[in-house]
Design an enzyme around this catalytic site. Structure first.
Site, PDB file in Angstrom:
ATOM      1  N   ARG A 178     -13.691  -9.912   5.116  1.00 23.25           N
ATOM      2  CA  ARG A 178     -12.860  -9.715   3.922  1.00 23.25           C
ATOM      3  C   ARG A 178     -11.846 -10.853   3.798  1.00 23.25           C
ATOM      4  NH1 ARG A 178     -10.333  -3.904   3.623  1.00 23.25           N
ATOM      5  NH2 ARG A 178      -9.890  -4.597   1.492  1.00 23.25           N
ATOM      6  N   CYS A 236      -2.477  -6.262   5.060  1.00 19.73           N
ATOM      7  CA  CYS A 236      -3.881  -5.841   5.155  1.00 19.73           C
ATOM      8  C   CYS A 236      -4.380  -5.593   3.745  1.00 19.73           C
ATOM      9  CB  CYS A 236      -4.005  -4.593   6.041  1.00 19.73           C
ATOM     10  SG  CYS A 236      -3.080  -3.161   5.430  1.00 19.73           S
TER      11      CYS A 236
END
Length: 281
Positions: A178, A236
């Site tokens: 990611r 995050c």
């Protein structure tokens, strides 16, 4: 106070005289896309624990500020008082999935001024593996006196995170694919904040779910650039697994600021820059 507590330490504390008046236990079972936590809590929890709902009580509704923005302080304080949290009582939080929910509760309570919060290392899995008992009895709500006084831990907004990535060290706690922009299963677009360093939370703990020991965590973060005097921050996808990273950093003795809005807030504004590919160097 150290941020982690072992099963043995918690069991001994709960067996001590007066434990009911000395320790508040919070069950924060939550996982992204998983089953709701309250039914699991009802099926069995550490005796004396009260359930806390991450989405409803540890975050505001999703929106431009991200998928898990900071909760309204009055609502958060009321939820913690219902759960029995008081300023003069130790708090131990746990979950059953990667310590993400428990870490979110630890960070919020610590940021809001509670100085005696710890996370059960290994969570409910470690408790069960040690043969410790569970209960289906839910304690009565209420009894706490905690009033949030935010600012005890450093907090970043989007501009602060971008600036820290330039002058210090900003960790991206998501999975590496990611960060690199190869996949993005949740947010609008993949990639990372320019200058951020990939530091997936999965590398913070052992296969049994317990954290690496503090020296190993310190070595891990040092290898990623967290040297003495380096200003550190972490983000995050939505501010949940970043709290886990902040917990690991605290266990290693490294203070870190948290960008709560994280990637879900960053990418909500299409004018913000996005980087892809591996960490440089």
């Amino acid at each position: 106070m150290e941020p982690l507590i072992s099963v043995t330490e918690l069991a001994d504390a709960l067996d001590a005289p007066g434990a009911q008046d000395a320790i508040t236990l919070l069950d924060v079972r939550w996982q992204h896309g998983g089953a709701p936590g309250r039914p699991l809590y009802a099926q069995g929890h550490i005796p004396g624990a009260r359930y806390v709902d991450l989405d409803a009580e540890l975050a505001a509704p999703p929106g431009p500020a991200g998928r898990h923005p900071l909760p309204d302080l009055a609502d958060f304080g009321a939820a913690m008082r219902r759960a029995g949290v008081s300023g003069d009582r130790d708090v131990v939080v746990y979950d059953d999935w990667q310590t993400w929910g428990a870490a979110r509760a630890w960070w919020l309570l610590s940021w809001a001024g509670h100085s005696r919060v710890r996370v059960l290392d290994g969570g409910l899995g470690a408790w069960n593996a040690a043969g410790r008992p569970l209960s289906t009895e839910e304690p009565a709500a209420g009894g706490g006196d905690f009033v949030p006084r935010p600012g005890a831990l450093p907090l970043l907004d989007a501009d602060g995170a971008a600036a820290l990535a330039r002058r210090g060290l900003l960790f991206d706690a998501r999975a590496g694919e990611r960060y690199r922009g190869e996949v993005e299963p949740i947010d609008r677009v993949g990639g990372h904040i320019p200058g951020a360093v990939s530091a997936p939370t999965m590398d913070n703990y052992r296969p049994d779910g317990r954290f690496l020991d503090p020296a190993a965590l310190a070595d891990r973060f040092a290898a990623l650039g967290a040297k003495d005097g380096t200003e550190v921050g972490v983000y995050c996808g939505s501010g949940v697994s970043a709290a886990h990273e902040a917990l690991a950093l605290a266990a290693a003795g490294i203070p870190a600021a948290l960008y709560v809005g994280s990637w879900s807030e960053w990418t909500a504004d299409p004018t913000r820059p996005i980087a892809t590919g591996p960490t440089p160097g």
